[in-house]
Motif scaffolding. Structure first.
Motif, PDB file in Angstrom:
ATOM      1  N   GLY A  78      23.634   3.601  -1.369  1.00  0.00           N
ATOM      2  CA  GLY A  78      24.489   4.701  -0.934  1.00  0.00           C
ATOM      3  C   GLY A  78      25.862   4.670  -1.584  1.00  0.00           C
ATOM      4  O   GLY A  78      26.713   5.497  -1.263  1.00  0.00           O
ATOM      5  N   ASN A  79      26.078   3.725  -2.502  1.00  0.00           N
ATOM      6  CA  ASN A  79      27.373   3.627  -3.194  1.00  0.00           C
ATOM      7  C   ASN A  79      27.575   4.785  -4.156  1.00  0.00           C
ATOM      8  O   ASN A  79      26.635   5.230  -4.813  1.00  0.00           O
ATOM      9  CB  ASN A  79      27.473   2.325  -3.982  1.00  0.00           C
ATOM     10  N   SER A  80      28.820   5.233  -4.261  1.00  0.00           N
ATOM     11  CA  SER A  80      29.195   6.199  -5.294  1.00  0.00           C
ATOM     12  C   SER A  80      29.367   5.443  -6.603  1.00  0.00           C
ATOM     13  O   SER A  80      29.884   4.327  -6.608  1.00  0.00           O
ATOM     14  CB  SER A  80      30.513   6.894  -4.931  1.00  0.00           C
ATOM     15  N   VAL A  81      28.911   6.052  -7.694  1.00  0.00           N
ATOM     16  CA  VAL A  81      28.996   5.403  -9.003  1.00  0.00           C
ATOM     17  C   VAL A  81      29.588   6.365 -10.028  1.00  0.00           C
ATOM     18  O   VAL A  81      29.549   7.584  -9.866  1.00  0.00           O
ATOM     19  CB  VAL A  81      27.608   4.916  -9.499  1.00  0.00           C
ATOM     20  N   LYS A  82      30.132   5.754 -11.086  1.00  0.00           N
ATOM     21  CA  LYS A  82      30.624   6.509 -12.236  1.00  0.00           C
ATOM     22  C   LYS A  82      30.255   5.696 -13.470  1.00  0.00           C
ATOM     23  O   LYS A  82      30.621   4.529 -13.575  1.00  0.00           O
ATOM     24  CB  LYS A  82      32.133   6.715 -12.162  1.00  0.00           C
ATOM     25  N   ALA A  83      29.523   6.307 -14.377  1.00  0.00           N
ATOM     26  CA  ALA A  83      29.074   5.612 -15.576  1.00  0.00           C
ATOM     27  C   ALA A  83      29.246   6.506 -16.797  1.00  0.00           C
ATOM     28  O   ALA A  83      29.219   7.731 -16.695  1.00  0.00           O
ATOM     29  CB  ALA A  83      27.614   5.206 -15.436  1.00  0.00           C
ATOM     30  N   THR A  84      29.398   5.870 -17.923  1.00  0.00           N
ATOM     31  CA  THR A  84      29.598   6.582 -19.183  1.00  0.00           C
ATOM     32  C   THR A  84      28.279   6.730 -19.921  1.00  0.00           C
ATOM     33  O   THR A  84      27.458   5.824 -19.951  1.00  0.00           O
ATOM     34  CB  THR A  84      30.593   5.815 -20.078  1.00  0.00           C
ATOM     35  N   GLN A  85      28.115   7.880 -20.534  1.00  0.00           N
ATOM     36  CA  GLN A  85      26.989   8.128 -21.428  1.00  0.00           C
ATOM     37  C   GLN A  85      27.558   8.662 -22.733  1.00  0.00           C
ATOM     38  O   GLN A  85      28.510   9.436 -22.734  1.00  0.00           O
ATOM     39  CB  GLN A  85      26.037   9.160 -20.821  1.00  0.00           C
ATOM     40  N   LEU A 109      25.547  -1.017 -13.156  1.00  0.00           N
ATOM     41  CA  LEU A 109      24.854  -1.960 -12.275  1.00  0.00           C
ATOM     42  C   LEU A 109      25.780  -2.628 -11.254  1.00  0.00           C
ATOM     43  O   LEU A 109      25.417  -2.686 -10.064  1.00  0.00           O
ATOM     44  CB  LEU A 109      24.093  -2.997 -13.098  1.00  0.00           C
ATOM     45  N   PRO A 110      26.969  -3.116 -11.622  1.00  0.00           N
ATOM     46  CA  PRO A 110      27.835  -3.739 -10.600  1.00  0.00           C
ATOM     47  C   PRO A 110      28.275  -2.766  -9.507  1.00  0.00           C
ATOM     48  O   PRO A 110      28.513  -3.182  -8.376  1.00  0.00           O
ATOM     49  CB  PRO A 110      29.051  -4.220 -11.395  1.00  0.00           C
ATOM     50  N   GLN A 111      28.358  -1.472  -9.809  1.00  0.00           N
ATOM     51  CA  GLN A 111      28.786  -0.483  -8.818  1.00  0.00           C
ATOM     52  C   GLN A 111      27.731  -0.265  -7.738  1.00  0.00           C
ATOM     53  O   GLN A 111      28.027   0.246  -6.665  1.00  0.00           O
ATOM     54  CB  GLN A 111      29.086   0.846  -9.503  1.00  0.00           C
ATOM     55  N   MET A 112      26.495  -0.624  -8.028  1.00  0.00           N
ATOM     56  CA  MET A 112      25.409  -0.390  -7.100  1.00  0.00           C
ATOM     57  C   MET A 112      25.208  -1.533  -6.113  1.00  0.00           C
ATOM     58  O   MET A 112      24.422  -1.408  -5.176  1.00  0.00           O
ATOM     59  CB  MET A 112      24.097  -0.159  -7.874  1.00  0.00           C
ATOM     60  N   LYS A 113      25.889  -2.639  -6.300  1.00  0.00           N
ATOM     61  CA  LYS A 113      25.710  -3.785  -5.424  1.00  0.00           C
ATOM     62  C   LYS A 113      26.150  -3.443  -4.011  1.00  0.00           C
ATOM     63  O   LYS A 113      27.141  -2.753  -3.789  1.00  0.00           O
ATOM     64  CB  LYS A 113      26.489  -5.003  -5.934  1.00  0.00           C
ATOM     65  N   ALA A 114      25.398  -3.960  -3.032  1.00  0.00           N
ATOM     66  CA  ALA A 114      25.731  -3.713  -1.627  1.00  0.00           C
ATOM     67  C   ALA A 114      27.090  -4.310  -1.299  1.00  0.00           C
ATOM     68  O   ALA A 114      27.430  -5.387  -1.778  1.00  0.00           O
ATOM     69  CB  ALA A 114      24.662  -4.317  -0.724  1.00  0.00           C
ATOM     70  N   ASN A 115      27.864  -3.574  -0.505  1.00  0.00           N
ATOM     71  CA  ASN A 115      29.205  -4.055  -0.116  1.00  0.00           C
ATOM     72  C   ASN A 115      29.135  -5.069   0.988  1.00  0.00           C
ATOM     73  O   ASN A 115      28.369  -5.091   1.825  1.00  0.00           O
ATOM     74  CB  ASN A 115      30.080  -2.874   0.311  1.00  0.00           C
TER      75      ASN A 115
END
Length: 115
Positions: A78-85, A109-115
């Protein structure tokens, strides 16, 4: 009068805007590309920078979304993410004839880790 580069940038930007939310930009040259649409169903693409030289156009695009499905073995957080393409396009006579993409999973990938 517009230069070839200006015309090519307009074509690429229009392509990205027209197809960004239709999963066209999910296809990249990376192993996990097929999972992007499922893992981030609310994803949104935004063009950050475009560089053109002759028939080549490079676009740096940010994808934002919510991690709602499995991606690279990571269960939804449920984390918000921002990634570059990055996308590389080749145009001939104002038409996109080739394009390929790379997705920065190293920052995703690090942004998706559970808090």
């Amino acid at each position: 009068m517009k230069t070839i580069e200006q015309k090519n940038i307009e074509t690429v930007t229009a392509f990205i805007e027209a197809f960004a939310n239709q999963n066209e930009l999910d296809d990249t040259d990376q192993f996990f590309s097929s999972q992007i649409g499922e893992a981030f169903p609310d994803k949104h693409y935004a063009v950050e920078e475009v560089i053109a030289q002759g028939e080549k156009v490079i676009a740096r695009i940010f994808m934002t979304g919510t991690h709602k499905g499995t991606f690279a073995g990571n269960l939804p957080t449920g984390n918000s993410v921002k990634a570059t393409q990055f996308r590389e396009f080749r145009l001939v006579d104002g038409q996109i004839v080739e394009h390929r993409g790379w997705f920065d999973t190293a920052t995703l990938l690090p942004q998706m880790k559970a808090n």
